[in-house]
Structure formats: structure tokens, C-alpha cells
Design a protein around this motif. Structure first.
Motif, PDB file in Angstrom:
ATOM      1  N   GLU A 187       0.976  10.397  -4.918  1.00 34.49           N
ATOM      2  CA  GLU A 187      -0.061  11.093  -4.163  1.00 34.49           C
ATOM      3  C   GLU A 187      -0.567  10.168  -3.060  1.00 34.49           C
ATOM      4  N   ASN A 188      -1.239  10.731  -2.105  1.00 31.33           N
ATOM      5  CA  ASN A 188      -1.716   9.952  -0.966  1.00 31.33           C
ATOM      6  C   ASN A 188      -3.066   9.314  -1.286  1.00 31.33           C
ATOM      7  N   SER A 246       0.834  -1.203   0.000  1.00 35.57           N
ATOM      8  CA  SER A 246       0.000   0.000   0.000  1.00 35.57           C
ATOM      9  C   SER A 246       0.870   1.255   0.000  1.00 35.57           C
ATOM     10  N   LYS A 295       1.307   4.195  -3.043  1.00 37.57           N
ATOM     11  CA  LYS A 295       1.199   5.639  -2.837  1.00 37.57           C
ATOM     12  C   LYS A 295       2.433   6.356  -3.364  1.00 37.57           C
ATOM     13  N   THR A 351      -5.983   6.413  -1.482  1.00 36.50           N
ATOM     14  CA  THR A 351      -6.477   5.445  -0.505  1.00 36.50           C
ATOM     15  C   THR A 351      -6.326   4.045  -1.092  1.00 36.50           C
TER      16      THR A 351
END
Length: 285
Positions: free
Chosen positions: A27-28, A18, A22, A30
Motif C-alpha cells: 500500500e502507499n 522508502s 511501500k 507514508t
């Protein structure tokens, strides 16, 4: 005790992958792991969904993550842009063509994905994820063949054996798309080509039936009424599967009509499994 150790390893893998997704997406976004059929990316809400499969190896994990990150990086998040492309053709068509573009970019930006992509797609084909089974690939729909051809690293199939001379220009253009605008244009052209081809087939069938009626001996001169039944001109070549972005292909297409565009997922049965969803803004793997 062994079970606890395995759970810790799985959790560590999920967290590590995960975080890597990212970083790759820059970018962050989800990242969520769910009991779904295939991976997907919601380009509007920026949610990457990874399926929870039993014994999912590292290559498959990298395929799903890499493909969906490709949508995060290169598929537009503008609802109006996505809607325009889909209205001009069909969600499945856009998803299949876009999958080829973003995977080409992903393997160029992250060369380390080439091996996992190749091995994982071969595994999906072996497991009949695309629904080929005992079917002759050349007899499958054009959209399904395009999806499988590009998601199977291309070199597994001889294009000349599964595409006609009339289809080859579309095949070549699909591998050369650079912008989403080109994807939208090509999707519309393929859609119209298939629709026109179906119309011609139906007209030929009606012509054959009329010829049979003229040449057949008649037992009675009385009219028995008109018995024509007209088939729908809707394009029967639209696939619904894919783990589209099967990438696929891409089940984030579960999103509703808020503008989510599905992804390849690598689509099953040759169909964009991305296409399983009704939304317009998710790209299915």
C-alpha cells in the motif's frame, strides 16, 4: 565534494528503502525519516517513521523497515479493536506480544529479513539498547524478558535459564499466536498473572511483618498506632520502553489517544520502547 557525494548516497538509500517499504506493505504508506529514538508505525494514519541514526548500517535499516512493515500488514487498523485490547491489559503488553507475532510473519513472508533481523538485534543488545547492561536477565521483569527473548532471535538465550516453569506456558503461547484476537487474549492473561503474583508477594510481605511484630519483645504495652503502608496493586511489571517493535518494538507510539497502538521498537532496557508514547494506535518497534 566528498560531503555532497555522501549526502547523495544517503538520500538515494532513503528513497530506495522508502519505496521498498511501500512495495512490501502493499500500500502507499507514508514513510518519513526523523530524529527519533526508534522506528514506529502509526496503524491509524499509516505512517512509518524511521530514525535518523549516525552510521546506521543496512541491517539496522532493514530491521526497522521490516518490522514496521509487519505492523502495516498484520496489525489491525480498527480503532475499536485496538482500544479493546489495550483496555483489557496494557498498551505495553499488547505491543510486546504483537511484536513477536508480526516478526514471525515478516520473516516467513520475506525470508531475506532473517539475517538482517538476527544481526541487527545482536548489535542492539551489544550497544545496550535494551538496557540489560550488567543485569542478570533472569532478574528482569517478565515482560522485559519476553521482549528481549523474542527480539534476540530466541536462540541467544536458553529459555529454561530465564523463565520459571510457571512462566513457560506464556512464553510458548507467545511464539504461537496467529491472530490479533489471540494476542489480545494472551496480553490480558499475562497482565492478570503478573498482577496476581504481585498481590501474593505483598500479602506475604505483610504476613512476615505481622509475624515479626508478634514475636518481637515489647518494651511497652501501649499501642503506638497502626503503621501499615499498603503498596499499590498496580502491576509493577509493565515496561515502558522498547524500541518495540525495538522493534519493540516502536515509537510511533508518539501518537495521541486517537487510537494509535505502539510498537518493539525494539524496546530499550527490556522495556517496550514502543511504550514511550502515550498514544494507542502506534506500534513501536
Amino acid at each position: 565534494m566528498q560531503t555532497d557525494t555522501n549526502n547523495v548516497k544517503i538520500l538515494h538509500t532513503k528513497n530506495a528503502k522508502s519505496l521498498l517499504a511501500k512495495l512490501m506493505a502493499e500500500e502507499n504508506i507514508t514513510v518519513q525519516h526523523k530524529q527519533v529514538e526508534t522506528a514506529s508505525f502509526d496503524v491509524i494514519r499509516r505512517i512509518l517513521t524511521v530514525p535518523i541514526w549516525k552510521d546506521m548500517g543496512p541491517d539496522m535499516y532493514d530491521l526497522f523497515m521490516g518490522h514496521e512493515v509487519g505492523h502495516a500488514l498484520w496489525t489491525p487498523s480498527d480503532f475499536d479493536v485496538l482500544e479493546d485490547a489495550i483496555v483489557r491489559s496494557n498498551k505495553d503488553f499488547v505491543n510486546v506480544v504483537e511484536d513477536a507475532r508480526i516478526e514471525k510473519f515478516a520473516k516467513k513472508k520475506f525470508p531475506g529479513l532473517k539475517g538482517p533481523f538476527y544481526r541487527a538485534y545482536n548489535k542492539l543488545v551489544e550497544d545496550n539498547f535494551f538496557g540489560i547492561g550488567d543485569k542478570n536477565l533472569a532478574d528482569m521483569s517478565f515482560l522485559d524478558r519476553l521482549n528481549i527473548f523474542y527480539k534476540s532471535a530466541m536462540n541467544n538465550y536458553d529459555a529454561a535459564n530465564i523463565f520459571s516453569d510457571e512462566e513457560m506456558p506464556y512464553v510458548d503461547r507467545m511464539g504461537g499466536t496467529e491472530t490479533f484476537a489471540e494476542v489480545a487474549d494472551l496480553s490480558e492473561e499475562i497482565y492478570n498473572y503478573l498482577k496476581e503474583s504481585q498481590k501474593e508477594r505483598e500479602e506475604n510481605q505483610l504476613g512476615n511483618i505481622a509475624g515479626m511484630m508478634i514475636n518481637s519483645p515489647q518494651k511497652s504495652t501501649e499501642s503506638s498506632g497502626e503503621g501499615e503502608s499498603q503498596e499499590s496493586v498496580e502491576d509493577s511489571d509493565q515496561s515502558q520502553s522498547a524500541p518495540t517493535d525495538g522493534e519493540g518494538e516502536e515509537e510511533s507510539t508518539e501518537s495521541s489517544s486517537e487510537g494509535e497502538e505502539e510498537s518493539t521498537e525494539s524496546s530499550g532496557e527490556g522495556e517496550e520502547e514502543s511504550t514511550e508514547s502515550s498514544g494507542e494506535g502506534e506500534e513501536e518497534s
